[in-house]
Design a protein around this motif. Structure first.
Motif, PDB file in Angstrom:
ATOM      1  N   ASP A 418       0.813  -1.212   0.000  1.00  0.00           N
ATOM      2  CA  ASP A 418       0.000   0.000   0.000  1.00  0.00           C
ATOM      3  C   ASP A 418       0.848   1.264   0.000  1.00  0.00           C
ATOM      4  OD1 ASP A 418      -2.134  -1.683  -0.009  1.00  0.00           O
ATOM      5  OD2 ASP A 418      -2.782  -1.282   2.041  1.00  0.00           O
ATOM      6  N   TRP A 419       2.044   1.201   0.631  1.00  0.00           N
ATOM      7  CA  TRP A 419       2.904   2.382   0.605  1.00  0.00           C
ATOM      8  C   TRP A 419       3.363   2.682  -0.820  1.00  0.00           C
ATOM      9  CZ3 TRP A 419       7.897   3.641  -0.832  1.00  0.00           C
ATOM     10  CH2 TRP A 419       8.330   4.915  -0.433  1.00  0.00           C
ATOM     11  N   PHE A 420       3.775   1.672  -1.560  1.00  0.00           N
ATOM     12  CA  PHE A 420       4.194   1.898  -2.945  1.00  0.00           C
ATOM     13  C   PHE A 420       3.019   2.345  -3.807  1.00  0.00           C
ATOM     14  CE2 PHE A 420       8.220  -0.496  -2.275  1.00  0.00           C
ATOM     15  CZ  PHE A 420       9.071   0.410  -2.884  1.00  0.00           C
ATOM     16  N   ARG A 421       1.833   1.805  -3.568  1.00  0.00           N
ATOM     17  CA  ARG A 421       0.666   2.254  -4.336  1.00  0.00           C
ATOM     18  C   ARG A 421       0.373   3.727  -4.069  1.00  0.00           C
ATOM     19  NH1 ARG A 421      -3.820  -2.637  -3.636  1.00  0.00           N
ATOM     20  NH2 ARG A 421      -2.865  -4.120  -5.133  1.00  0.00           N
ATOM     21  N   ALA A 422       0.632   4.167  -2.845  1.00  0.00           N
ATOM     22  CA  ALA A 422       0.373   5.560  -2.492  1.00  0.00           C
ATOM     23  C   ALA A 422       1.512   6.486  -2.901  1.00  0.00           C
ATOM     24  CB  ALA A 422       0.128   5.689  -0.983  1.00  0.00           C
ATOM     25  N   HIS A 423       2.662   5.922  -3.267  1.00  0.00           N
ATOM     26  CA  HIS A 423       3.825   6.721  -3.640  1.00  0.00           C
ATOM     27  C   HIS A 423       4.373   6.232  -4.983  1.00  0.00           C
ATOM     28  CE1 HIS A 423       3.520   7.226   0.735  1.00  0.00           C
ATOM     29  NE2 HIS A 423       4.068   8.413   0.545  1.00  0.00           N
ATOM     30  N   PRO A 424       3.655   6.430  -6.069  1.00  0.00           N
ATOM     31  CA  PRO A 424       4.111   5.928  -7.385  1.00  0.00           C
ATOM     32  C   PRO A 424       5.433   6.526  -7.828  1.00  0.00           C
ATOM     33  CG  PRO A 424       2.247   7.446  -7.616  1.00  0.00           C
ATOM     34  CD  PRO A 424       2.356   7.127  -6.158  1.00  0.00           C
ATOM     35  N   GLU A 425       5.788   7.695  -7.279  1.00  0.00           N
ATOM     36  CA  GLU A 425       7.056   8.303  -7.662  1.00  0.00           C
ATOM     37  C   GLU A 425       8.249   7.487  -7.168  1.00  0.00           C
ATOM     38  OE1 GLU A 425       5.999   9.838  -3.588  1.00  0.00           O
ATOM     39  OE2 GLU A 425       4.933   9.459  -5.474  1.00  0.00           O
ATOM     40  N   ALA A 426       8.025   6.614  -6.170  1.00  0.00           N
ATOM     41  CA  ALA A 426       9.111   5.784  -5.636  1.00  0.00           C
ATOM     42  C   ALA A 426       9.279   4.483  -6.408  1.00  0.00           C
ATOM     43  CB  ALA A 426       8.847   5.472  -4.161  1.00  0.00           C
ATOM     44  N   VAL A 427       8.304   4.136  -7.222  1.00  0.00           N
ATOM     45  CA  VAL A 427       8.333   2.842  -7.918  1.00  0.00           C
ATOM     46  C   VAL A 427       9.496   2.724  -8.892  1.00  0.00           C
ATOM     47  CG1 VAL A 427       7.064   1.369  -9.549  1.00  0.00           C
ATOM     48  CG2 VAL A 427       5.870   2.389  -7.588  1.00  0.00           C
ATOM     49  N   PRO A 428       9.758   3.719  -9.778  1.00  0.00           N
ATOM     50  CA  PRO A 428      10.861   3.555 -10.741  1.00  0.00           C
ATOM     51  C   PRO A 428      12.219   3.333 -10.079  1.00  0.00           C
ATOM     52  CG  PRO A 428       9.417   5.348 -11.412  1.00  0.00           C
ATOM     53  CD  PRO A 428       8.994   4.962 -10.032  1.00  0.00           C
ATOM     54  N   ALA A 429      12.502   4.039  -8.985  1.00  0.00           N
ATOM     55  CA  ALA A 429      13.801   3.897  -8.336  1.00  0.00           C
ATOM     56  C   ALA A 429      13.959   2.506  -7.734  1.00  0.00           C
ATOM     57  CB  ALA A 429      13.962   4.963  -7.249  1.00  0.00           C
ATOM     58  N   TYR A 430      12.907   2.013  -7.090  1.00  0.00           N
ATOM     59  CA  TYR A 430      12.987   0.678  -6.502  1.00  0.00           C
ATOM     60  C   TYR A 430      13.098  -0.391  -7.592  1.00  0.00           C
ATOM     61  CZ  TYR A 430      11.960  -3.290  -3.442  1.00  0.00           C
ATOM     62  OH  TYR A 430      12.034  -4.474  -2.756  1.00  0.00           O
ATOM     63  N   ALA A 431      12.352  -0.200  -8.679  1.00  0.00           N
ATOM     64  CA  ALA A 431      12.424  -1.146  -9.792  1.00  0.00           C
ATOM     65  C   ALA A 431      13.823  -1.153 -10.402  1.00  0.00           C
ATOM     66  CB  ALA A 431      11.385  -0.796 -10.849  1.00  0.00           C
ATOM     67  N   ARG A 432      14.435   0.037 -10.528  1.00  0.00           N
ATOM     68  CA  ARG A 432      15.778   0.124 -11.085  1.00  0.00           C
ATOM     69  C   ARG A 432      16.789  -0.588 -10.181  1.00  0.00           C
ATOM     70  NH1 ARG A 432      15.488   5.043 -12.066  1.00  0.00           N
ATOM     71  NH2 ARG A 432      16.612   5.969 -10.321  1.00  0.00           N
ATOM     72  N   PHE A 433      16.626  -0.424  -8.878  1.00  0.00           N
ATOM     73  CA  PHE A 433      17.492  -1.137  -7.926  1.00  0.00           C
ATOM     74  C   PHE A 433      17.353  -2.644  -8.104  1.00  0.00           C
ATOM     75  CE2 PHE A 433      16.828  -3.490  -3.905  1.00  0.00           C
ATOM     76  CZ  PHE A 433      18.168  -3.689  -3.559  1.00  0.00           C
ATOM     77  N   LYS A 434      16.126  -3.134  -8.231  1.00  0.00           N
ATOM     78  CA  LYS A 434      15.918  -4.576  -8.370  1.00  0.00           C
ATOM     79  C   LYS A 434      16.531  -5.108  -9.659  1.00  0.00           C
ATOM     80  CE  LYS A 434      11.507  -5.219  -7.876  1.00  0.00           C
ATOM     81  NZ  LYS A 434      10.336  -6.124  -7.747  1.00  0.00           N
ATOM     82  N   ARG A 435      16.389  -4.361 -10.730  1.00  0.00           N
ATOM     83  CA  ARG A 435      16.979  -4.805 -12.003  1.00  0.00           C
ATOM     84  C   ARG A 435      18.497  -4.908 -11.896  1.00  0.00           C
ATOM     85  NH1 ARG A 435      13.802  -5.198 -16.331  1.00  0.00           N
ATOM     86  NH2 ARG A 435      11.837  -4.055 -16.474  1.00  0.00           N
ATOM     87  N   GLU A 436      19.112  -3.890 -11.313  1.00  0.00           N
ATOM     88  CA  GLU A 436      20.564  -3.902 -11.180  1.00  0.00           C
ATOM     89  C   GLU A 436      21.009  -5.039 -10.273  1.00  0.00           C
ATOM     90  OE1 GLU A 436      24.426  -2.598 -11.987  1.00  0.00           O
ATOM     91  OE2 GLU A 436      22.505  -2.073 -12.915  1.00  0.00           O
ATOM     92  N   LEU A 437      20.273  -5.273  -9.201  1.00  0.00           N
ATOM     93  CA  LEU A 437      20.610  -6.354  -8.281  1.00  0.00           C
ATOM     94  C   LEU A 437      20.473  -7.710  -8.963  1.00  0.00           C
ATOM     95  CD1 LEU A 437      21.333  -7.298  -5.439  1.00  0.00           C
ATOM     96  CD2 LEU A 437      18.888  -7.198  -4.865  1.00  0.00           C
ATOM     97  N   ALA A 438      19.397  -7.894  -9.722  1.00  0.00           N
ATOM     98  CA  ALA A 438      19.205  -9.160 -10.422  1.00  0.00           C
ATOM     99  C   ALA A 438      20.320  -9.412 -11.418  1.00  0.00           C
ATOM    100  CB  ALA A 438      17.852  -9.159 -11.133  1.00  0.00           C
ATOM    101  N   HIS A 439      20.796  -8.350 -12.045  1.00  0.00           N
ATOM    102  CA  HIS A 439      21.869  -8.496 -13.028  1.00  0.00           C
ATOM    103  C   HIS A 439      23.193  -8.852 -12.364  1.00  0.00           C
ATOM    104  CE1 HIS A 439      24.015  -7.897 -16.772  1.00  0.00           C
ATOM    105  NE2 HIS A 439      24.805  -7.018 -16.199  1.00  0.00           N
ATOM    106  N   ARG A 440      23.396  -8.366 -11.137  1.00  0.00           N
ATOM    107  CA  ARG A 440      24.703  -8.523 -10.500  1.00  0.00           C
ATOM    108  C   ARG A 440      24.792  -9.718  -9.567  1.00  0.00           C
ATOM    109  NH1 ARG A 440      28.151  -4.193 -10.927  1.00  0.00           N
ATOM    110  NH2 ARG A 440      27.293  -2.347 -11.972  1.00  0.00           N
ATOM    111  N   THR A 441      23.684 -10.340  -9.193  1.00  0.00           N
ATOM    112  CA  THR A 441      23.720 -11.491  -8.305  1.00  0.00           C
ATOM    113  C   THR A 441      23.604 -12.774  -9.108  1.00  0.00           C
ATOM    114  OG1 THR A 441      21.348 -11.180  -7.899  1.00  0.00           O
ATOM    115  CG2 THR A 441      22.865 -10.322  -6.261  1.00  0.00           C
ATOM    116  N   ALA A 442      24.221 -13.814  -8.603  1.00  0.00           N
ATOM    117  CA  ALA A 442      24.326 -15.056  -9.370  1.00  0.00           C
ATOM    118  C   ALA A 442      23.093 -15.931  -9.273  1.00  0.00           C
ATOM    119  CB  ALA A 442      25.549 -15.849  -8.879  1.00  0.00           C
ATOM    120  N   ASP A 443      22.306 -15.777  -8.224  1.00  0.00           N
ATOM    121  CA  ASP A 443      21.158 -16.659  -8.064  1.00  0.00           C
ATOM    122  C   ASP A 443      20.080 -15.959  -7.250  1.00  0.00           C
ATOM    123  OD1 ASP A 443      21.651 -17.255  -5.117  1.00  0.00           O
ATOM    124  OD2 ASP A 443      23.495 -18.048  -5.990  1.00  0.00           O
ATOM    125  N   SER A 444      18.891 -16.584  -7.231  1.00  0.00           N
ATOM    126  CA  SER A 444      17.751 -15.983  -6.546  1.00  0.00           C
ATOM    127  C   SER A 444      17.977 -15.859  -5.049  1.00  0.00           C
ATOM    128  CB  SER A 444      16.494 -16.817  -6.821  1.00  0.00           C
ATOM    129  OG  SER A 444      16.158 -16.774  -8.187  1.00  0.00           O
TER     130      SER A 444
END
Length: 473
Positions: A418-444
């Motif tokens: 609900d916090w992210f739904r109420a703060h859509p401006e924070a979604v792109p930054a968190y999504a970008r962090f997750k993408r970079e993390l997924a690219h740099r880590t070897a496994d789930s």
């Protein structure tokens, strides 16, 4: 693959309209390519965009609005546009998907390896796909029931091609996997296990014309792995490959538009053999977290899954809710739905849930505790749960978290959403962090371990918001 008689062919006039529109958009890109080098900027998701991307997409949108005002449009740069009224799907129930410059980085670096892509979807699914390669004056287009065509020149005549049969593409080629000529896209981002497994069996070559080369017989397969492709990148491909006699899925064998953002295109004969090699590689190697762009259908699908499981798990299930990244509009996520079941008695509910969940393809996990956020004084016993997972059907992949109503872990899952739904401006930054993390880590596992402290920080901010607003689960 022959066109299925269960769905009607798309009209020749609509097919011709799509081809001509994509051709005009491609000419705009080609003219800009030879002009001054366009400036670029970073979008919220970290990818590049130029003034040419924006101008070409705006042109396509205006043409579509004039010709089909009730159709929805999903664009790479401007996102979704509904029809003149009604829901996101548009009043017609039809949708166009536009990627004005697929390969913005190549375009900006003066590399003529980009395309202008257009797709059309109706109530039966993918109906038209167009990939225009303006710098080589090649345009690949397919219409459901009309075949797949290679059209040459800057102003191709699609109706003449349909009449004459010139330029029709039909995949053919080898039936033996060993030595198959396989185009490898984005190979630097591949998991080592996948690269090794394929290298031992097939002939890996750099990406050339992609799916076009497979359908034209210049390659036997195309593999795209590593960072996930977006929906706009994939949308034209299903109908192009199907009408061209090939086969397309993601690397797990799932439909490519519903998959993990990876791609496998083959001549059809080799497809199952490729999937077997990939599955073996995943079993032997580490499984990297793969994120895909947010899909506009996730909210409705999550609601439908919640309702289905609410009915199946009653009366023990007090409520079932869609949580996690797929429940947040615009959030990139692993293509797995997280659902939360709130119960009064965890042990009793667990016993009652085994049979109905097994009938729906769920397997119970031995994982029975959640991560306790940093700074909490709670004991681990307050963060217990039960977890069932479903992979490979029936239906979409799901993580089903069963937690006690009123427990801190049940509350946190809802607060995070609900916090992210109420703060859509924070979604792109968190999504970008997750993408970079997924690219740099070897496994789930490593991905989750590194992500947990960041989730803790978000939770701390969300708790302050909850106090200020009076939020309750």
């Amino acid at each position: 693959m022959i066109h299925s008689t269960g769905t009607p062919p798309v009209s020749e006039e609509l097919f011709a309209f799509a081809v001509r529109l994509a051709a005009r958009a491609g000419r705009m890109c080609a003219e800009a390519f030879h002009g001054e080098r366009p400036s670029s900027e970073r979008k919220p998701d970290g990818t590049e965009v130029t003034a040419v991307d924006l101008a070409v997409e705006e042109f396509v949108r205006k043409e579509l609005a004039a010709a089909f005002p009730a159709d929805a449009v999903l664009g790479e740069e401007a996102g979704p546009r509904a029809g003149t009224s009604g829901p996101r799907a548009g009043t017609s129930g039809r949708r166009w998907v536009v990627d004005p410059v697929n390969g913005t980085r190549q375009f900006g670096d003066r590399m003529p390896a980009f395309s202008t892509d257009l797709a059309f979807e109706d109530e039966h699914g993918p109906a038209i796909g167009v990939v225009n390669l303006p710098m080589s004056r090649q345009l690949v287009a397919a219409g459901r029931g009309l075949g797949c065509w290679l059209l040459l020149g800057t102003d191709p005549d699609p109706l003449e091609a349909l009449r004459s049969g010139r330029g029709r593409l039909r995949a053919d080629g080898r039936t033996e996997l060993t030595g198959a000529r396989t185009q490898a896209h984005n190979i630097a981002g591949w998991p080592e296990s996948l690269l090794t497994a394929l290298h031992r069996r097939v002939w890996l070559v750099p990406t050339g014309g992609g799916a076009l080369d497979v359908l034209a017989g210049r390659a036997d397969a195309l593999v795209i792995a590593g960072p996930a492709l977006g929906y706009e990148d994939l949308a034209p491909l299903p109908v192009i490959v199907a009408e061209g006699g090939g086969r397309i899925t993601d690397l797990t064998g799932a439909p490519v538009l519903e998959g993990d953002g990876s791609v496998l295109v083959t001549n059809g004969r080799l497809h199952d053999a490729f999937l077997d090699v990939v599955a073996e590689a995943v079993q032997k190697g580490s499984t990297r977290a793969v994120l895909v762009d947010a899909h506009p259908g996730w909210a409705a699908e999550g609601a439908a899954l919640s309702a289905e499981l609410q009915a199946a798990l009653a009366p023990e299930a007090r409520r079932v809710e869609h949580i996690g990244s797929t429940s947040v509009p615009g959030m990139a996520a692993k293509p797995v739905f997280d659902l939360q079941v709130s119960v009064a008695d965890l042990a009793a509910a667990s016993d009652a849930f085994d049979a109905p969940l097994a009938a729906r393809g769920f397997v119970r996990s031995r994982h029975e505790t959640d991560h306790v956020p940093a700074g909490r004084d709670d004991g681990q016993d307050r963060w217990v749960k039960r977890l069932w997972t479903r992979r490979g059907g029936p239906g979409p992949d799901v993580n089903l978290h069963v937690r006690c109503a009123g427990s801190p872990n049940e509350r946190l899952a809802l607060l995070f959403r609900d916090w992210f739904r109420a703060h859509p401006e924070a979604v792109p930054a968190y999504a970008r962090f997750k993408r970079e993390l997924a690219h740099r880590t070897a496994d789930s596992g490593s991905y989750a371990e590194v992500k947990d402290p960041v989730v803790d920080l978000v939770a701390e901010v969300a708790e302050g918001w909850a106090k200020e607003t009076g939020w309750r689960p």
